[in-house]
Design a protein around this motif. Structure first.
Motif, PDB file in Angstrom:
ATOM      1  N   ILE A  98       0.851  -1.190   0.000  1.00  0.00           N
ATOM      2  CA  ILE A  98       0.000   0.000   0.000  1.00  0.00           C
ATOM      3  C   ILE A  98       0.885   1.237   0.000  1.00  0.00           C
ATOM      4  O   ILE A  98       1.883   1.301   0.723  1.00  0.00           O
ATOM      5  N   THR A  99       0.513   2.238  -0.787  1.00  0.00           N
ATOM      6  CA  THR A  99       1.154   3.551  -0.735  1.00  0.00           C
ATOM      7  C   THR A  99       0.074   4.595  -0.487  1.00  0.00           C
ATOM      8  O   THR A  99      -0.942   4.618  -1.197  1.00  0.00           O
TER       9      THR A  99
ATOM     10  N   ALA B 102      -5.870   5.397  -1.703  1.00  0.00           N
ATOM     11  CA  ALA B 102      -4.504   4.877  -1.623  1.00  0.00           C
ATOM     12  C   ALA B 102      -4.297   3.888  -2.760  1.00  0.00           C
ATOM     13  O   ALA B 102      -5.259   3.419  -3.381  1.00  0.00           O
ATOM     14  N   THR B 103      -3.037   3.581  -3.032  1.00  0.00           N
ATOM     15  CA  THR B 103      -2.683   2.622  -4.078  1.00  0.00           C
ATOM     16  C   THR B 103      -2.361   1.271  -3.468  1.00  0.00           C
ATOM     17  O   THR B 103      -1.644   1.183  -2.471  1.00  0.00           O
ATOM     18  N   HIS B 104      -2.878   0.203  -4.079  1.00  0.00           N
ATOM     19  CA  HIS B 104      -2.646  -1.156  -3.606  1.00  0.00           C
ATOM     20  C   HIS B 104      -2.204  -2.033  -4.781  1.00  0.00           C
ATOM     21  O   HIS B 104      -2.971  -2.249  -5.722  1.00  0.00           O
ATOM     22  N   ILE B 105      -0.985  -2.529  -4.712  1.00  0.00           N
ATOM     23  CA  ILE B 105      -0.476  -3.427  -5.749  1.00  0.00           C
ATOM     24  C   ILE B 105      -0.582  -4.850  -5.215  1.00  0.00           C
ATOM     25  O   ILE B 105       0.266  -5.312  -4.452  1.00  0.00           O
ATOM     26  N   ALA B 106      -1.633  -5.566  -5.615  1.00  0.00           N
ATOM     27  CA  ALA B 106      -1.915  -6.882  -5.046  1.00  0.00           C
ATOM     28  C   ALA B 106      -1.382  -8.011  -5.926  1.00  0.00           C
ATOM     29  O   ALA B 106      -1.407  -7.922  -7.156  1.00  0.00           O
TER      30      ALA B 106
ATOM     31  N   ASP C 259      -9.635  -1.014  -6.944  1.00  0.00           N
ATOM     32  CA  ASP C 259      -9.349  -2.285  -6.286  1.00  0.00           C
ATOM     33  C   ASP C 259     -10.625  -2.765  -5.589  1.00  0.00           C
ATOM     34  O   ASP C 259     -11.342  -1.963  -4.973  1.00  0.00           O
ATOM     35  N   SER C 260     -10.902  -4.043  -5.669  1.00  0.00           N
ATOM     36  CA  SER C 260     -12.141  -4.579  -5.070  1.00  0.00           C
ATOM     37  C   SER C 260     -11.937  -4.882  -3.586  1.00  0.00           C
ATOM     38  O   SER C 260     -12.101  -6.020  -3.142  1.00  0.00           O
TER      39      SER C 260
ATOM     40  N   TYR D   9      -6.987   1.720  -4.910  1.00  0.00           N
ATOM     41  CA  TYR D   9      -6.843   1.637  -6.364  1.00  0.00           C
ATOM     42  C   TYR D   9      -5.598   0.827  -6.708  1.00  0.00           C
ATOM     43  O   TYR D   9      -4.670   0.715  -5.918  1.00  0.00           O
ATOM     44  N   ARG D  10      -5.560   0.314  -7.941  1.00  0.00           N
ATOM     45  CA  ARG D  10      -4.439  -0.506  -8.392  1.00  0.00           C
ATOM     46  C   ARG D  10      -3.359   0.292  -9.126  1.00  0.00           C
ATOM     47  O   ARG D  10      -2.357  -0.287  -9.544  1.00  0.00           O
TER      48      ARG D  10
END
Length: 263
Positions: A93-94, A219-223, A129-130, A120-121
């Motif tokens: 997360i950022t 926030a940004t989430h790279i999953a 992002d879900s 968000y991705r």
């Protein structure tokens, strides 16, 4: 005070490159606590250099155990005060520190002790992002066979205002610190997956506090979604945890809630 718990599973390079998800210099009202589940000297040195609380004790624990561990570290080292916020945040997360501060302020104002934000991705906030979904139930396996998803995501495009949701991903989940204690934290019987579903369900069903969703805070989430490979260890953990949640939902939590309401 806001306490942010981050658990690294070999994410040292990501955490260092992102300056601990944007929170390295969060200010005096926020403190970051890092649990290194795969002890790494590079991350340890980085945290020491920047005054970040770091622990590599008890490596190899599951998601819930790790976050419960950090909660206890905070309680033992500095203690929680009334109104403090405990935030569980993934290493991928950022976020802008002000978004977390605003979240804590709005939670306190609205008197809701469990909440999430809009993930968000991508950094442009174009791909949602879900991270907010409806609770899975006994019909979820049919859904899985049709659309390859055990739980139904909300349509964020129709959710411009603050509202309640069934559950929010443990990638970013904020608690009033006293509420987290009342819930007794995450259930350690889930090694990975569905511990976030479980704690949100217990909060609503047993304590009467649903998850509050704040769409304007982002926030940004790279999953990685490692559970998507059906022959992986992650897939095994995922389906076992799903069945565990269903069992606890119908045979424990719902019965407890019914007994309480009948009194």
């Amino acid at each position: 005070m806001i306490h942010v718990a981050i658990v690294s599973h070999g994410h040292e390079d990501l955490l260092i490159a992102s300056r601990l998800g944007g929170l390295q210099n969060a200010g005096p009202c926020m403190r970051v606590w890092v649990k290194d589940n795969k002890p790494n000297s590079k991350l340890s040195a980085y945290c020491a250099q920047h005054g970040i609380s770091y622990s590599d004790a008890k490596p190899g624990m599951g998601f819930g155990d790790n976050n419960n561990f950090l909660y206890e570290v905070v309680r033992n080292e500095v203690g929680f005060k009334m109104g403090d916020t405990f935030v569980v945040m993934n290493p991928d997360i950022t976020i802008d520190p002000q978004s977390i501060i605003s979240l804590a302020e709005q939670m306190h104002k609205d008197r809701y002790p469990i909440a999430t934000i809009n993930l968000y991705r991508d950094q442009q906030y174009a791909i949602a992002d879900s991270n907010i979904r409806r609770f899975p139930d006994i019909f979820s396996l049919i859904r899985m066979a049709i659309v390859r998803s055990l739980s139904q995501p909300y349509d964020k495009t129709q959710m411009e205002n603050i509202c309640h949701v069934d559950w929010a991903s443990g990638a970013f989940l904020a608690f009033d610190a006293m509420h987290y204690s009342a819930l007794e934290g995450f259930d350690p019987r889930y090694f990975m997956y569905f511990e976030d579903v479980d704690i949100c369900y217990r909060s609503r069903k047993l304590l009467g506090k649903g998850v509050r969703y704040y769409p304007s805070l982002k926030a940004t989430h790279i999953a990685a979604h490692k559970n998507r490979n059906l022959i992986s260890q992650h897939a095994s953990w995922f389906f076992r945890s799903f069945l565990k949640f269903l069992s606890r939902r119908y045979f424990i939590y719902d019965r407890q809630a019914n007994l309480t309401s009948a009194k």
